[in-house]
Motif scaffolding. Structure first.
Motif, PDB file in Angstrom:
ATOM      1  N   SER A 109       0.827  -1.206   0.000  1.00 11.78           N
ATOM      2  CA  SER A 109       0.000   0.000   0.000  1.00 11.78           C
ATOM      3  C   SER A 109       0.865   1.260   0.000  1.00 11.78           C
ATOM      4  O   SER A 109       2.026   1.233   0.397  1.00 11.78           O
ATOM      5  N   ASN A 110       0.279   2.361  -0.468  1.00 13.31           N
ATOM      6  CA  ASN A 110       0.948   3.668  -0.454  1.00 13.31           C
ATOM      7  C   ASN A 110       2.304   3.650  -1.154  1.00 13.31           C
ATOM      8  O   ASN A 110       3.274   4.257  -0.679  1.00 13.31           O
ATOM      9  N   CYS A 111       2.369   2.948  -2.272  1.00 13.18           N
ATOM     10  CA  CYS A 111       3.624   2.822  -3.016  1.00 13.18           C
ATOM     11  C   CYS A 111       3.911   4.110  -3.785  1.00 13.18           C
ATOM     12  O   CYS A 111       3.125   4.536  -4.640  1.00 13.18           O
ATOM     13  N   GLY A 112       5.044   4.730  -3.500  1.00 11.08           N
ATOM     14  CA  GLY A 112       5.397   5.982  -4.153  1.00 11.08           C
ATOM     15  C   GLY A 112       5.643   5.810  -5.645  1.00 11.08           C
ATOM     16  O   GLY A 112       5.326   6.700  -6.434  1.00 11.08           O
ATOM     17  N   GLY A 113       6.212   4.681  -6.036  1.00 15.23           N
ATOM     18  CA  GLY A 113       6.451   4.439  -7.450  1.00 15.23           C
ATOM     19  C   GLY A 113       5.153   4.346  -8.233  1.00 15.23           C
ATOM     20  O   GLY A 113       5.026   4.911  -9.325  1.00 15.23           O
ATOM     21  N   VAL A 114       4.180   3.649  -7.670  1.00 16.33           N
ATOM     22  CA  VAL A 114       2.882   3.516  -8.334  1.00 16.33           C
ATOM     23  C   VAL A 114       2.186   4.872  -8.402  1.00 16.33           C
ATOM     24  O   VAL A 114       1.584   5.221  -9.418  1.00 16.33           O
ATOM     25  N   GLN A 115       2.283   5.647  -7.327  1.00 17.08           N
ATOM     26  CA  GLN A 115       1.682   6.985  -7.359  1.00 17.08           C
ATOM     27  C   GLN A 115       2.357   7.842  -8.415  1.00 17.08           C
ATOM     28  O   GLN A 115       1.706   8.629  -9.111  1.00 17.08           O
ATOM     29  N   GLY A 116       3.671   7.675  -8.575  1.00 19.15           N
ATOM     30  CA  GLY A 116       4.374   8.403  -9.621  1.00 19.15           C
ATOM     31  C   GLY A 116       3.887   8.021 -10.998  1.00 19.15           C
ATOM     32  O   GLY A 116       3.761   8.873 -11.889  1.00 19.15           O
ATOM     33  N   CYS A 117       3.576   6.746 -11.193  1.00 24.74           N
ATOM     34  CA  CYS A 117       3.037   6.275 -12.478  1.00 24.74           C
ATOM     35  C   CYS A 117       1.687   6.924 -12.751  1.00 24.74           C
ATOM     36  O   CYS A 117       1.417   7.370 -13.868  1.00 24.74           O
ATOM     37  N   ILE A 118       0.850   6.984 -11.718  1.00 22.77           N
ATOM     38  CA  ILE A 118      -0.460   7.633 -11.866  1.00 22.77           C
ATOM     39  C   ILE A 118      -0.280   9.100 -12.231  1.00 22.77           C
ATOM     40  O   ILE A 118      -0.950   9.625 -13.131  1.00 22.77           O
ATOM     41  N   ASN A 119       0.634   9.763 -11.547  1.00 17.06           N
ATOM     42  CA  ASN A 119       0.881  11.180 -11.823  1.00 17.06           C
ATOM     43  C   ASN A 119       1.357  11.382 -13.254  1.00 17.06           C
ATOM     44  O   ASN A 119       0.943  12.336 -13.932  1.00 17.06           O
ATOM     45  N   MET A 120       2.222  10.503 -13.734  1.00 13.07           N
ATOM     46  CA  MET A 120       2.678  10.600 -15.124  1.00 13.07           C
ATOM     47  C   MET A 120       1.517  10.448 -16.092  1.00 13.07           C
ATOM     48  O   MET A 120       1.376  11.214 -17.046  1.00 13.07           O
ATOM     49  N   CYS A 121       0.699   9.435 -15.835  1.00 10.82           N
ATOM     50  CA  CYS A 121      -0.414   9.147 -16.741  1.00 10.82           C
ATOM     51  C   CYS A 121      -1.451  10.262 -16.740  1.00 10.82           C
ATOM     52  O   CYS A 121      -2.187  10.434 -17.727  1.00 10.82           O
ATOM     53  N   GLN A 122      -1.505  11.012 -15.653  1.00 14.64           N
ATOM     54  CA  GLN A 122      -2.444  12.135 -15.547  1.00 14.64           C
ATOM     55  C   GLN A 122      -1.805  13.460 -15.942  1.00 14.64           C
ATOM     56  O   GLN A 122      -2.423  14.515 -15.810  1.00 14.64           O
ATOM     57  N   ASP A 156      -7.604   6.810  -3.636  1.00 11.33           N
ATOM     58  CA  ASP A 156      -6.943   5.775  -2.836  1.00 11.33           C
ATOM     59  C   ASP A 156      -7.184   4.388  -3.415  1.00 11.33           C
ATOM     60  O   ASP A 156      -6.271   3.562  -3.490  1.00 11.33           O
ATOM     61  N   GLU A 157      -8.431   4.140  -3.817  1.00 12.83           N
ATOM     62  CA  GLU A 157      -8.762   2.840  -4.399  1.00 12.83           C
ATOM     63  C   GLU A 157      -8.074   2.667  -5.750  1.00 12.83           C
ATOM     64  O   GLU A 157      -7.610   1.573  -6.082  1.00 12.83           O
ATOM     65  N   GLN A 158      -7.990   3.738  -6.509  1.00 14.13           N
ATOM     66  CA  GLN A 158      -7.297   3.676  -7.790  1.00 14.13           C
ATOM     67  C   GLN A 158      -5.840   3.263  -7.594  1.00 14.13           C
ATOM     68  O   GLN A 158      -5.325   2.397  -8.306  1.00 14.13           O
ATOM     69  N   GLN A 159      -5.193   3.864  -6.588  1.00 19.82           N
ATOM     70  CA  GLN A 159      -3.793   3.510  -6.343  1.00 19.82           C
ATOM     71  C   GLN A 159      -3.661   2.070  -5.866  1.00 19.82           C
ATOM     72  O   GLN A 159      -2.776   1.351  -6.303  1.00 19.82           O
ATOM     73  N   ARG A 160      -4.558   1.643  -4.967  1.00 19.13           N
ATOM     74  CA  ARG A 160      -4.511   0.254  -4.487  1.00 19.13           C
ATOM     75  C   ARG A 160      -4.625  -0.728  -5.640  1.00 19.13           C
ATOM     76  O   ARG A 160      -3.890  -1.727  -5.697  1.00 19.13           O
ATOM     77  N   GLN A 161      -5.540  -0.449  -6.540  1.00 17.74           N
ATOM     78  CA  GLN A 161      -5.734  -1.369  -7.659  1.00 17.74           C
ATOM     79  C   GLN A 161      -4.529  -1.387  -8.593  1.00 17.74           C
ATOM     80  O   GLN A 161      -4.136  -2.447  -9.095  1.00 17.74           O
ATOM     81  N   LEU A 162      -3.911  -0.220  -8.806  1.00 17.02           N
ATOM     82  CA  LEU A 162      -2.739  -0.200  -9.676  1.00 17.02           C
ATOM     83  C   LEU A 162      -1.551  -0.868  -8.981  1.00 17.02           C
ATOM     84  O   LEU A 162      -0.715  -1.500  -9.648  1.00 17.02           O
ATOM     85  N   GLU A 163      -1.460  -0.766  -7.659  1.00 16.27           N
ATOM     86  CA  GLU A 163      -0.421  -1.486  -6.912  1.00 16.27           C
ATOM     87  C   GLU A 163      -0.547  -2.995  -7.133  1.00 16.27           C
ATOM     88  O   GLU A 163       0.453  -3.705  -7.288  1.00 16.27           O
ATOM     89  N   LYS A 164      -1.780  -3.456  -7.154  1.00 20.53           N
ATOM     90  CA  LYS A 164      -1.998  -4.883  -7.364  1.00 20.53           C
ATOM     91  C   LYS A 164      -1.732  -5.270  -8.823  1.00 20.53           C
ATOM     92  O   LYS A 164      -1.248  -6.374  -9.101  1.00 20.53           O
ATOM     93  N   HIS A 165      -2.006  -4.351  -9.726  1.00 19.50           N
ATOM     94  CA  HIS A 165      -1.677  -4.617 -11.134  1.00 19.50           C
ATOM     95  C   HIS A 165      -0.167  -4.651 -11.337  1.00 19.50           C
ATOM     96  O   HIS A 165       0.326  -5.342 -12.251  1.00 19.50           O
TER      97      HIS A 165
END
Length: 216
Positions: A109-122, A156-165
């Motif tokens: 949870s709360n993975c900074g790398g995954v959040q960075g990916c979301i930020n890039m995609c947005q 938050d749910e979006q990040q959790r799901q991408l962490e699992k992906h």
């Protein structure tokens, strides 16, 4: 090399404390590990995040796990192009030389790398989009999966799901390594996808039949 400095004092004190207690009380065990070599039963690919402590989660001793950590616990696809691939090299050594029986990908949870990916995609992370960003180019491995979670309104749910992906992406990419596929087919190696909730201490595994993560 003029830039290397002595350890900070607090780490020196911790080392001497361990040497006088943890090591001194188990000296024969450490010497056996040194002389007999390593024979881990499992390899764990986890995130570099300092809050993810694999050995603590499973109560493991030295010698039990062959551990590789990188940003967002990602495994690239098989690509024997002559370039330097740290993660692929670690996987090769664990599977072909150490012959581990289990290959575990552990997301969190709360993975900074995954959040960075979301930020890039947005479009919110121009620094990661830059060609010279090592983190950004590494997170390109996960970028295609953003489309799967793009419509999730709750951040938050979006990040959790991408962490699992990210975990599933690594499992998929592991199967592109021919010698992994061979060992899986022969029953000599099993792959496992896990995700841990840092704050709650929860652990979930990927159930291939139901195609979702479930509590352990």
């Amino acid at each position: 090399m003029d830039n290397a400095k002595p350890l900070p004092n607090y780490l020196v004190q911790r080392y001497h404390g361990w040497k006088a207690t943890g090591y001194a009380e188990n000296q024969s065990w450490y010497r056996r590990l040194a002389s007999d070599g390593q024979h881990p039963r499992a390899m764990v690919i986890s995130c570099c995040d300092s809050r993810v402590h694999v050995t603590s989660i499973f109560g493991a001793d030295q010698g039990e796990f062959f551990i590789h950590r990188n940003i967002a616990n990602l495994v690239p696809p098989y690509q024997p192009d002559g370039a330097q691939h740290g993660t692929s090299a670690a996987v090769e050594y664990a599977v072909r030389a150490l012959k581990v029986a289990h290959l575990i990908v552990l997301g969190h949870s709360n993975c900074g790398g995954v959040q960075g990916c979301i930020n890039m995609c947005q479009g919110k992370a121009p620094d990661l989009d830059a060609k010279d960003s090592f983190v950004g180019r590494w997170m390109d491995l996960l970028r295609p999966k953003y489309e799967v979670v793009a419509d999730i309104a709750d951040a938050d749910e979006q990040q959790r799901q991408l962490e699992k992906h990210a975990v599933m992406t690594s499992l998929e990419n592991l199967m592109t390594f021919p010698w992994i596929g061979e060992k899986v087919s022969a029953g000599e190696l099993t792959l496992h996808g896990l995700w841990t909730d840092i704050g709650e201490g929860g652990l979930e595994y990927y159930n291939t039949e139901k195609e979702l993560f479930m509590p352990v």
